[in-house]
Design an enzyme around this catalytic site. Sequence first.
Site, PDB file in Angstrom:
ATOM      1  N   ASN A 208       0.845  -1.185   0.000  1.00  0.00           N
ATOM      2  CA  ASN A 208       0.000   0.000   0.000  1.00  0.00           C
ATOM      3  C   ASN A 208       0.886   1.242   0.000  1.00  0.00           C
ATOM      4  O   ASN A 208       2.116   1.137  -0.104  1.00  0.00           O
ATOM      5  CB  ASN A 208      -0.973  -0.021   1.184  1.00  0.00           C
ATOM      6  CG  ASN A 208      -0.256  -0.067   2.534  1.00  0.00           C
ATOM      7  OD1 ASN A 208       0.884   0.392   2.673  1.00  0.00           O
ATOM      8  ND2 ASN A 208      -0.929  -0.593   3.550  1.00  0.00           N
ATOM      9  N   GLU A 211       3.568   1.269   2.766  1.00  0.00           N
ATOM     10  CA  GLU A 211       4.588   0.235   2.541  1.00  0.00           C
ATOM     11  C   GLU A 211       5.481   0.602   1.368  1.00  0.00           C
ATOM     12  O   GLU A 211       6.689   0.306   1.388  1.00  0.00           O
ATOM     13  CB  GLU A 211       3.891  -1.107   2.330  1.00  0.00           C
ATOM     14  CG  GLU A 211       3.208  -1.616   3.599  1.00  0.00           C
ATOM     15  CD  GLU A 211       2.048  -2.570   3.324  1.00  0.00           C
ATOM     16  OE1 GLU A 211       1.413  -3.021   4.308  1.00  0.00           O
ATOM     17  OE2 GLU A 211       1.757  -2.858   2.143  1.00  0.00           O
ATOM     18  N   ASP A 280      -6.937  -7.616   1.666  1.00  0.00           N
ATOM     19  CA  ASP A 280      -6.898  -9.080   1.616  1.00  0.00           C
ATOM     20  C   ASP A 280      -7.684  -9.592   0.402  1.00  0.00           C
ATOM     21  O   ASP A 280      -7.242 -10.501  -0.307  1.00  0.00           O
ATOM     22  CB  ASP A 280      -7.501  -9.674   2.892  1.00  0.00           C
ATOM     23  CG  ASP A 280      -6.832  -9.163   4.158  1.00  0.00           C
ATOM     24  OD1 ASP A 280      -5.620  -8.919   4.125  1.00  0.00           O
ATOM     25  OD2 ASP A 280      -7.538  -9.004   5.167  1.00  0.00           O
TER      26      ASP A 280
END
Length: 492
Positions: A208, A211, A280
């Site tokens: 993301n 990150e 997820d």
Amino acid sequence: MTDAPEGYRTTMTDDILDALRRRPPRVTVVGDVILDRWVRGTVRRVSREAPVPVVDARTVETSAGGAANTAVNLAGLGARVELVSVVGRDAEGAELVRLLETHGVGVSGVVRTADGVTATKTRVVGEDQVLVRVDRAPTAAPPGAHDAALAAIADVDALLVCDYGGGLFDDASAERMSLLNARPGLVLVDAHDVARWAMLRPDVVTPNALEAERLLGELLTPPRRDAVASAAARILSAAGSATAVVTLDAEGTVVLEGGRATGRTRAVPAAEQHASGAGDTFAAALALALCVGVSLPDAAAFAQRAADVVVGRPGTAVCTTADLEVGPSLLDHAELARRVDEERARGRRIVFANGCFDLIHRGHTSHLHQAKACGDVLVVALNDDASVRRLKGEGRPVNPLAERAAVLHELGCVDFVTAFDEDSPVSLIERLRPEIYTKGGDYTAEMVPEADAVRRYGGEVRILDYLPHRSTTATMARIIAGRAPGGGATAT
């Protein structure tokens, strides 16, 4: 670097779903798991003990979170899934394993340790607003506790590594996993610290924004999608990966290949509290699309559609193949009743609208947006083709039921679409018992035949604003006469 047109994305989605049905991929997920709890209720007062709202708890839901959520989304999209992880031998661990088995996820690789604590996240929701989240941190797994279970699962199409810093992995995990006997066809890493897995040489990573910034060692300056595209080569090098899809929440994603940006997606805007677990879902759908051989930009578009499904729902939600099919939103009455019951159990108010919705115009969209604003979940019931013909005459509907349902499904304000074959949906209304029944402003409450049924069970009838001179009949007349709305000739 452009977005694919909607028609293309729809066709591509159908192709991917067909391929998944013909040959469901075998997938192993290894990662940190969480038991998500959602305590929902109403708020009517403030505590005398402290200036905090008092939640009258009505429901408690549990769902699989973290890597377990990735696994259940994979199963929901048709994959054969095994999960490798570590949980405590506690009530939370037992509940998590039960949820996984219910969703069809293999749990032979889930190690239960006697002295371990299963990670939990408990959210207390009052009036659809998250008021507090209480976390219980997991016990760090013994080094290599999951290695034996992972090694026992071989010959898979994809391996998904979900490293959320929950203690399952250490700095040597990537090295140990790189020594497995056989490398899967696809290795996808979804990790808070993506660089930790560079040694594994993943095929694709899904960082993301935060990150990606950690990989670069610097902030992404707005516009972030341009910043990601400019830093493509550096991101891939730091991740040790051939490709990446950088997710940017409401801004969608950027696809990176060969040191440059090759595609992007746009996300459906959603409240932050509905975004739980969307990453997820995205990783699961991306992996499956890649397993059936589509390009990375097409796989990202498919994954974005799946993520858009779950952010439109409360809690930690799961996307299934039925959610992505064109037209499965045309629910039968039994399935619709089940979903309405689920939404009502979460404290959400159901709004009901009905009509032909043949050629969608501004009057329709205004009506539907107003209807959604009356509550939380909007159900639209469509007259089937035969009932439209009885009401409107021969030559109608212009668009058959499946087409009309598909168009409504694309409107962000519409949650569920169904059909009825009577001239009035009274029997369906009595079954669903929506809190609010809406009708356009060209009606009065006395003119609405459904009003008595709604009032009998305590529901409310609302007459919405009316936009004059907008109707399907008028639109068709202008088309036939070759006139523009203002009276001039239409362009050909």
